[in-house]
Design a protein around this motif. Structure first.
Motif: not given
Length: 210
Positions: A9, A108, A114
């Protein structure tokens, strides 16, 4: 595997922010020219386990959208209505293409979101969750998610929550990859027809009347 997801991520967000920086600046300039400042908004949303965080978005509505919704007599001023008069000209394009969500790459990078996960609701909306609904708070919220590629604003809360619960129970890196690919097929689609979230409206009223 969850640790691998976290690393992927943040790496993906960092690379995407670097590559997309000219586009992000161009979008910000367009919003300024179309409807003034600010180009970015930070909304308080519920993250993992309900912890609040400030989610970034390009502004697609008038500056005082929630208050405007109340003045217009909308039953759910936090949500969307068909042909919502609060959406700006630039906002209609940004929402249709999901480009308004790009600033969440910063969320993120900070570890608050995410790439893939249940979409984060407003803190006020989460206050109306039942214990069953809170299943979707077990993981980090995402920029895109399973319910997003199944209908976005065109499905109501009950169905969306069931889809998010299904995602959490069946999560895998392969499923995340499938959702990311499916998200790209949603770009430049025709205008969304949001449904009224009667469940949230009724719960909010019941909470106010306690």
């Amino acid at each position: 595997m969850r640790k691998v997801k976290t690393v992927l991520d943040r790496l993906t967000a960092a690379i995407a922010l670097l590559l997309l920086s000219p586009l992000l600046l161009a979008i910000a300039a367009w919003i300024w020219l179309d409807d003034g400042r600010p180009a970015l908004i930070a909304q308080e949303r519920a993250g993992r386990n309900g912890a609040p965080f400030r989610m970034l978005k390009f502004r697609t509505m008038v500056v005082d959208a929630i208050e405007a919704g109340k003045r217009l007599g909308l039953e759910d001023p936090w949500g969307l209505v068909p042909e919502d008069p609060r959406i700006t000209r630039s906002g209609r394009f940004l929402r249709r293409t999901s480009l308004d969500e790009l600033p969440q790459l910063l969320n993120v990078l900070k570890g608050e979101m995410s790439i893939v996960g249940p979409r984060p609701d407003l803190v006020d909306q989460v206050a109306n969750y039942s214990e069953l609904d809170r299943r979707r708070l077990a993981v980090q919220p995402g920029i895109t998610g399973w319910s997003q590629v199944q209908g976005r604003e065109e499905i109501g809360w009950p169905e969306r929550f069931e889809q998010d619960a299904w995602y959490i129970e069946h999560w895998s890196l392969r499923l995340d990859a499938k959702i990311v690919l499916a998200t790209f097929t949603q770009l430049f689609r025709s205008g969304e027809a949001p449904v009224e979230d009667t469940m949230n409206i009724e719960r909010a009223r019941a909470r106010e009347n306690r």
